[in-house]
Design a protein around this motif. Structure first.
Motif, PDB file in Angstrom:
ATOM      1  N   HIS B 142       0.576  -1.035  -0.208  1.00  0.00           N
ATOM      2  CA  HIS B 142      -0.085   0.118  -0.255  1.00  0.00           C
ATOM      3  C   HIS B 142       1.192   1.107  -0.015  1.00  0.00           C
ATOM      4  N   CYS B 143       1.821   1.125   0.782  1.00  0.00           N
ATOM      5  CA  CYS B 143       2.070   2.615   0.965  1.00  0.00           C
ATOM      6  C   CYS B 143       3.915   2.227   0.456  1.00  0.00           C
ATOM      7  N   LYS B 144       4.189   0.887   0.097  1.00  0.00           N
ATOM      8  CA  LYS B 144       5.499   0.440  -0.423  1.00  0.00           C
ATOM      9  C   LYS B 144       6.678   1.118   0.205  1.00  0.00           C
ATOM     10  N   GLY B 145       6.629   1.496   1.882  1.00  0.00           N
ATOM     11  CA  GLY B 145       7.532   1.404   2.317  1.00  0.00           C
ATOM     12  C   GLY B 145       8.432  -0.146   3.039  1.00  0.00           C
TER      13      GLY B 145
ATOM     14  N   PRO C 238      -3.542  -4.023  -5.750  1.00  0.00           N
ATOM     15  CA  PRO C 238      -3.701  -4.641  -4.013  1.00  0.00           C
ATOM     16  C   PRO C 238      -2.991  -3.391  -3.802  1.00  0.00           C
ATOM     17  N   GLU C 239      -2.499  -2.163  -3.888  1.00  0.00           N
ATOM     18  CA  GLU C 239      -1.994  -1.202  -3.638  1.00  0.00           C
ATOM     19  C   GLU C 239      -3.619  -0.662  -3.079  1.00  0.00           C
ATOM     20  N   ASN C 240      -4.499  -0.339  -3.458  1.00  0.00           N
ATOM     21  CA  ASN C 240      -5.772  -0.158  -3.222  1.00  0.00           C
ATOM     22  C   ASN C 240      -6.656  -0.722  -1.874  1.00  0.00           C
ATOM     23  N   TYR C 241      -6.064  -1.454  -1.732  1.00  0.00           N
ATOM     24  CA  TYR C 241      -7.101  -3.140  -0.837  1.00  0.00           C
ATOM     25  C   TYR C 241      -7.618  -2.777   0.017  1.00  0.00           C
ATOM     26  N   HIS C 242      -7.388  -1.631   0.487  1.00  0.00           N
ATOM     27  CA  HIS C 242      -7.186  -1.220   1.970  1.00  0.00           C
ATOM     28  C   HIS C 242      -8.812  -0.619   1.438  1.00  0.00           C
ATOM     29  N   LYS C 243      -8.352   0.842   0.529  1.00  0.00           N
ATOM     30  CA  LYS C 243      -9.856   1.038   0.367  1.00  0.00           C
ATOM     31  C   LYS C 243     -10.981   0.782  -0.636  1.00  0.00           C
ATOM     32  N   TRP C 244     -10.893  -0.671  -1.279  1.00  0.00           N
ATOM     33  CA  TRP C 244     -11.844  -0.866  -2.125  1.00  0.00           C
ATOM     34  C   TRP C 244     -12.200  -1.921  -1.370  1.00  0.00           C
ATOM     35  N   GLY C 245     -11.902  -2.290  -0.258  1.00  0.00           N
ATOM     36  CA  GLY C 245     -12.137  -4.099   0.187  1.00  0.00           C
ATOM     37  C   GLY C 245     -13.136  -3.879   1.020  1.00  0.00           C
ATOM     38  N   PRO C 246     -13.535  -2.825   1.561  1.00  0.00           N
ATOM     39  CA  PRO C 246     -14.773  -2.387   2.618  1.00  0.00           C
ATOM     40  C   PRO C 246     -16.166  -2.820   1.905  1.00  0.00           C
TER      41      PRO C 246
END
Lengths: 321, 198, 346
Positions: B142-145, C238-246
């Motif tokens: 998500h944040c790439k860290g 997956p980068e935005n999974y925490h945004k669309w997952g819900p």
């Protein structure tokens, strides 16, 4: 779905003798359109209709991939082979309509390389003609070492030296000039890729020395189309199509199948691409394997054969075709 | 709740002597033992053309065993970061035929491999052997860290604070495992953190 | 007559819809009442008029809106488009392929003029008219791959072929089904497929790789893949999974028809001429349940497929949380009567 290549209808636009052994052939499309773009190292399979028999031989494209108005190949005359090169030298004249395959590349440049080190022997120079054109146009880093029998048989050596100057190094057998291979291989920067094309003995020598000097196999590329060898005739049963065929002395097993209307897929017809790999159902006799595709284990097992270049000597052979 | 092992999870082998005249070893802590174990199988004179770069770590052991191999060069570094400039210089000046051997923690193997890849080496030509801690480097997708030394499952991202499932999916280019938010669909779910990569 | 491009969104207010003609041309991926992985690869040849296969590179009514959504994704996260240094030549190959195919299929919308290496590209829907030198990156506003894939529907992966394997060394990936280009770039065929369950054990990928490495110039191939998405969101990264997952927890019996979407990928595979690489376009088609069930055969069949899907696959495709609600909703449209063979509606 089966693989294989599309065909191109071409006309011979020029035939140019290059030296005592080598002749160059130029092809254009019959419909006047551009030919497909290709990448350095690609080959085409040329169909040769010689009265009642058809031969199909692979030849490297040697023109610049940037120019698709015509394709060029160079053919070395082989007086003791199965006749393909003699047909090209004697029968093919400008204006002849021929059929060739789409280009296929089984000897592709690794474009990640920081440097391309090329070793050519004799007519093995042809794929490098296209690869050096491609690399030079893109500012690529390459060096070509070319061994030939004599200066007069150094096909395209003059052209290459003119184009690339000191990036091309020549070695003449008749002047006892030899590549100092160990030294050459030990002085290449990390990230170099090695390409070899030439007689089998040269390819094996270079591959062996490179391995001994620590070159990983992923960085060593080679191309050697085995020409199908003539041999004693033999009989084969094709179980799937329910046919029994005889493979003639001057014929390959693949050609004999095709003559009987059975068409296994192919890309190279030289024991390299793996397309025509065929399962053996039963056999009583000895295989004469000539391919570079199957593993030694496969060769020993007697369960597989590459019909484009390999033969059989024995009582019976049943194939899954 | 560790995820099942998958194909991108690196498989480490056992170091074995490769053909060639120049050999570069990079090892940390217990990784030294992988080198000494391999030495028994090496032809005589093998270490005459070898350099060993060693990061002993806090326990500071095994140095004597490496000295006993009499490599052409033995360099001791306090950390991977401190070794990095030297390693880059060595690879810049190296020739084809140099073989690389990486031994020790996953983090060391991954980071050294990353540098060698950039120098034009092919990963399949490198010898690797895992020894010591199983702690992982993890990239938060998500944040790439990158979070170093992850030992729990799930794990907290040290950068954005999301709770991440540490997958077995591994990137050589990043030298890291992938971490993906474990409770994205319902943030009220809070699976317990368990020690998974000791 | 050209395409009428819809004004619509794939985020926030989600105004995405399919017109009735586009519902009928939807590439429904099930030709029988059950689903399991198979190497379902076939030659990518032109199909019937009015289908998504009418042209080998399909442009449809969502083109302009999808390109706007892509630009938004790239502005937020430029790592969705990456090309390793040795892949620039393949980028030019792809630019040529997409310009030629789009101009060939939709001459009223796209025009390509070539004079040696001097090319002019006109893209009327997006208001682009650029002249550039083929092969000279400095004559384009982006690298060749990024330039043309900002103007082409679908994700694109370019695979370098080396050592008998395929390596994911470049791509434009903004409409993906939950995988990360930034993480997977540089991986080989087996590695980037590693998270897919069941298929490795069945030898699917070994056979698929053997096929793909033999793809020849001028003979592309294709296959269909599918998953489901809540809301017509293209960017399920997956980068935005925490945004669309819900969103997956918001499905109720009342909103299934509007919220749940079948997402079909038309994947094709092409040999690129100069680089000898393979390009793998992944074209995504979305259809909401309300639209899909206007075709009774599809409603009955989808019900049976989702109901009987093996648990590992349901988990991998992210259906677990809402599968019971969806199956219950679809069951009311399934009278148990047989379905006709083939993909198309009756």
């Amino acid at each position: 779905m089966s693989t294989g290549t599309t065909k191109l209808d071409v006309v011979v636009s020029d035939v140019v003798p290059v030296n005592d052994l080598v002749t160059r052939f130029h092809f254009r499309r019959r419909d006047g359109e551009l030919l497909p773009t290709f990448s350095g190292g690609a080959h085409v399979v040329v169909e040769m209709r010689d009265s009642d028999r058809t031969r199909l031989n692979p030849y490297s494209l040697m023109g610049s991939p940037l120019d698709t108005r015509e394709y060029t190949i160079s053919v070395r005359r082989d007086d003791v082979g199965r006749g393909g090169s003699l047909f090209m030298h004697r029968q093919v004249k400008p204006g002849l309509e021929m059929v060739i395959s789409y280009p296929v590349n089984l000897f592709s440049l690794d474009l990640r390389a920081k440097k391309h080190l090329m070793l050519a022997g004799g007519i093995g120079i042809t794929p490098f003609m296209a690869q050096t054109s491609q690399l030079a146009a893109a500012g690529g880093n390459f060096e070509l070492h070319y061994t030939c029998r004599t200066a007069s048989l150094g096909t395209y050596a003059d052209v290459l030296q003119q184009r690339y100057g000191s990036r091309v190094k020549l070695y003449h057998d008749d002047r006892e000039e030899r590549i100092d291979l160990d030294r050459l291989l030990s002085s290449q920067p990390l990230g170099t890729h090695l390409y070899v094309c030439g007689p089998a003995g040269m390819i094996n020598w270079v591959r062996d020395r490179a391995a001994a000097l620590g070159w990983p196999s992923e960085t060593v590329h080679f191309e050697h189309f085995a020409a199908p060898q003539p041999g004693a005739p033999f009989d084969v049963t094709l179980a799937v199509s329910g046919k029994t065929i005889r493979v003639g002395e001057q014929q390959s097993l693949l050609e004999a199948m095709e003559a009987a209307g059975v068409d296994p897929p192919y890309l190279c017809r030289g024991g390299v691409c793996g397309q025509c790999e065929t399962n053996v159902i039963s056999s009583d006799g000895k295989f004469i394997h000539n391919d570079h595709w199957l593993s030694e284990e496969d060769h020993r097992s007697g369960c597989k054969i590459m019909p484009c270049v390999s033969r059989f000597d024995g009582k019976s052979l049943v194939l899954e075709r | 709740m560790a995820a099942k092992t998958i194909i991108s999870r690196p498989i480490y082998g056992t170091l074995s002597p490769q053909p060639g005249r120049h050999h570069l070893f990079i090892a940390d802590a217990e990784g030294a033992l992988a080198i000494t174990d391999m030495a028994g199988k090496a032809p005589s004179g093998f270490f005459d053309g070898a350099e060993i770069d060693f990061i002993p770590g806090p326990e500071n052991r095994h140095l004597a065993a490496l000295e006993a191999l009499k490599p052409a060069q033995l360099h001791v570094a306090p950390s991977f970061a401190s070794l990095l400039p030297r390693l880059k210089q060595t690879l810049t000046n190296a020739h084809m035929g140099l073989r690389l051997y990486l031994a020790g923690t996953e983090g060391l193997i991954g980071q050294a491999m990353q540098v060698a890849l950039e120098a034009g080496m092919d990963h399949t030509s490198m010898q690797t052997e895992h020894r010591g801690s199983l702690a992982r480097r993890m990239q938060c997708v998500h944040c790439k860290g990158i979070t170093e030394n992850v030992t729990t499952q799930p794990a907290l991202c040290a950068h954005c604070g999301l709770l991440l499932l540490v997958r077995d999916h591994y990137s050589r280019r990043l030298a890291a495992f992938q971490g993906v938010c474990i409770n994205a669909e319902d943030r009220s779910e809070n699976p317990p953190m368990e020690e998974a990569f000791p | 007559m050209g395409i009428t491009f819809r004004k619509e969104t794939f985020r926030d207010d989600y105004t995405f819809r399919n017109s009735p003609e586009h519902i009928r041309r939807f590439p429904f991926p099930f030709n029988e009442d059950a689903y399991m992985y198979a190497v379902n690869i076939e030659p990518h040849v032109v199909g019937p008029k009015g289908s998504v296969l009418e042209n080998l590179i399909d442009v449809d009514e969502h083109y302009v809106a999808e390109m706007q959504d892509r630009a938004l994704v790239l502005a937020e996260d430029p790592l969705r488009c990456q090309s390793l240094p040795h892949m620039t030549l393949a980028g030019w190959d792809l630019l040529e392929l997409l310009m030629e195919q789009q101009a060939l299929g939709y001459p009223e919308h796209f025009t390509l003029e070539r004079d040696g290496d001097r090319w002019r590209w006109i893209n009327r829907p997006l208001g682009i008219d650029d002249t550039f030198t083929f092969g000279d990156t400095s004559t384009l506003p982006y690298g060749p791959m990024e330039y043309i894939t900002r103007q082409s529907q679908g994700d694109f992966c370019i695979l370098d072929q080396r050592d008998g394997n395929l390596w994911m060394d470049a791509g434009m990936v903004t409409t993906q089904a939950d995988w990360s280009l930034d993480f997977d770039i540089g991986m080989n065929f087996f590695e980037w497929h590693a998270p897919v369950p069941l298929a490795h054990e069945k030898g699917i990928f070994t056979r698929a790789l053997k096929f793909l490495t033999n793809i020849q110039q001028g003979k592309p191939a294709r296959r269909l893949n599918w998953t489901m998405t809540i809301n017509p969101r293209l960017d399920t990264s997956p980068e935005n999974y925490h945004k669309w997952g819900p969103d997956r927890a918001t499905v109720t019996p009342e909103n299934v028809g509007e919220k749940v979407h079948l997402r079909v990928e038309l994947q094709s595979f092409w040999r690129l001429p100069r680089s000898n690489a393979i390009v793998f376009p992944i074209r995504c088609y979305l259809i909401k349940m309300d639209e899909l069930v206007t075709q009774p055969k599809w409603a009955r069949r989808l019900h049976r497929v989702i109901r009987d899907l093996p648990e590992e696959l349901a988990t991998y495709k992210g259906l677990t949380r809402y599968r019971p609600t969806l199956v219950e909703w679809l069951s009311k449209l399934d009278d148990g009567s047989p379905t006709s063979p083939g993909f198309g509606p009756d």
